[in-house]
Design an enzyme around this catalytic site. Sequence first.
Site, PDB file in Angstrom:
ATOM      1  N   GLU A 188      42.975  48.436  36.274  1.00 47.16           N
ATOM      2  CA  GLU A 188      42.524  48.062  37.656  1.00 47.16           C
ATOM      3  C   GLU A 188      43.812  48.118  38.688  1.00 47.16           C
ATOM      4  OE1 GLU A 188      38.980  45.109  36.809  1.00 47.16           O
ATOM      5  OE2 GLU A 188      41.031  43.832  37.197  1.00 47.16           O
ATOM      6  N   GLU A 210      44.879  39.169  39.664  1.00 51.15           N
ATOM      7  CA  GLU A 210      44.660  37.783  40.374  1.00 51.15           C
ATOM      8  C   GLU A 210      45.475  36.835  39.774  1.00 51.15           C
ATOM      9  OE1 GLU A 210      40.535  37.834  40.767  1.00 51.15           O
ATOM     10  OE2 GLU A 210      40.864  39.607  41.992  1.00 51.15           O
ATOM     11  N   LYS A 264      34.762  35.926  38.287  1.00 49.47           N
ATOM     12  CA  LYS A 264      35.920  35.356  38.973  1.00 49.47           C
ATOM     13  C   LYS A 264      35.419  33.903  39.170  1.00 49.47           C
ATOM     14  CE  LYS A 264      37.526  39.759  40.574  1.00 49.47           C
ATOM     15  NZ  LYS A 264      38.229  40.539  41.364  1.00 49.47           N
ATOM     16  N   HIS A 274      44.626  39.686  34.457  1.00 50.70           N
ATOM     17  CA  HIS A 274      44.085  40.038  35.407  1.00 50.70           C
ATOM     18  C   HIS A 274      45.094  39.947  36.646  1.00 50.70           C
ATOM     19  CE1 HIS A 274      41.304  40.542  38.857  1.00 50.70           C
ATOM     20  NE2 HIS A 274      40.684  41.143  38.098  1.00 50.70           N
ATOM     21  N   SER A 313      36.572  47.959  42.848  1.00 48.95           N
ATOM     22  CA  SER A 313      35.400  48.337  43.709  1.00 48.95           C
ATOM     23  C   SER A 313      34.424  49.422  43.211  1.00 48.95           C
ATOM     24  CB  SER A 313      36.044  48.801  45.039  1.00 48.95           C
ATOM     25  OG  SER A 313      36.647  47.985  45.654  1.00 48.95           O
ATOM     26  N   ASN A 344      33.130  40.518  35.785  1.00 45.90           N
ATOM     27  CA  ASN A 344      34.107  39.563  35.774  1.00 45.90           C
ATOM     28  C   ASN A 344      33.523  38.779  37.114  1.00 45.90           C
ATOM     29  OD1 ASN A 344      36.189  37.926  36.369  1.00 45.90           O
ATOM     30  ND2 ASN A 344      37.546  39.306  36.736  1.00 45.90           N
ATOM     31  N   GLY A 378      38.433  44.588  45.325  1.00 44.51           N
ATOM     32  CA  GLY A 378      37.759  43.627  46.361  1.00 44.51           C
ATOM     33  C   GLY A 378      38.143  44.035  47.837  1.00 44.51           C
TER      34      GLY A 378
END
Length: 252
Positions: free
Chosen positions: A168, A98, A11, A96, A214, A9, A174
């Site tokens: 996730e 985010e 992003k 996702h 991560s 991904n 991240g």
Amino acid sequence: MRKKIVAGNWKMNKNLSEGLSLIEGIKSGLTAAHKGVDVIVSPPYVSLTEAVKAAAGSAVKVSAQNCHQEENGAYTGEISTGMIKAIGVEYVIIGHSERRQYFNENSASITKKINSALAKGLTPIYCNGEVKEERESGKHFEVVKRQMNDELFHLSAEEVKKVVIAYEPVWAIGTGLTASPEQAQEIHAYLRKLLTDKYGEAVAESISILYGGSCKPDNAKEIFSKKDVDGGLIGGAALKAEDFLAIIAAFN
Ligand code: 13P
């Protein structure tokens, strides 16, 4: 049969030429050792058309990072699943964290997006997972159960078999923190149990559940060795061909 999948991904990273170089790097580094793993890249929307052309004829497949749920209309700035499908993209990431955090994505919109993707023949990569406070207060099982109930379990058995799930944990995205292989396995097994209870074992056993958060070359092997982990959805480490290839190779 559960597919082994490593999906990157990207992003909001990589312009068109940088993205095409990355795809070239991945393609040229794929060897027989990577056989048996579905390799997916998810560039930003503007690069998807060229990414599909660059990946054509190779083992690399292309995903979008998001979609809109309506077919078309007055939704300035949005892209529909039909548009994504029309340029040869095969997958779309939906839900996702985010998008949930920064763009008001919620169970209602996620449900519609999954339906829209399936209706157009795209494979949804459906993401769920708990935030830090939920993990710390021991609510992670409850959270993913609610997400699965609200966002996925409206599907029929035939439909749900076409979905890839990505667990996730938000606290691991991240941050450099990663779920331990045991923590990943525990939740993946739980997700599979929820699928089994709802759809039966044969269906549950056919759905790939990826780990994201991560995941790096140095921890992928241990995480992927766990029974219910079928691969990874990779952020930062998907931006360098060498690291991404090392993660794919972690399956061997
Ligand atoms: P990182 O691998 O950078 O933690 O990101 C994971 C992720 O969000 C993939 O969708």
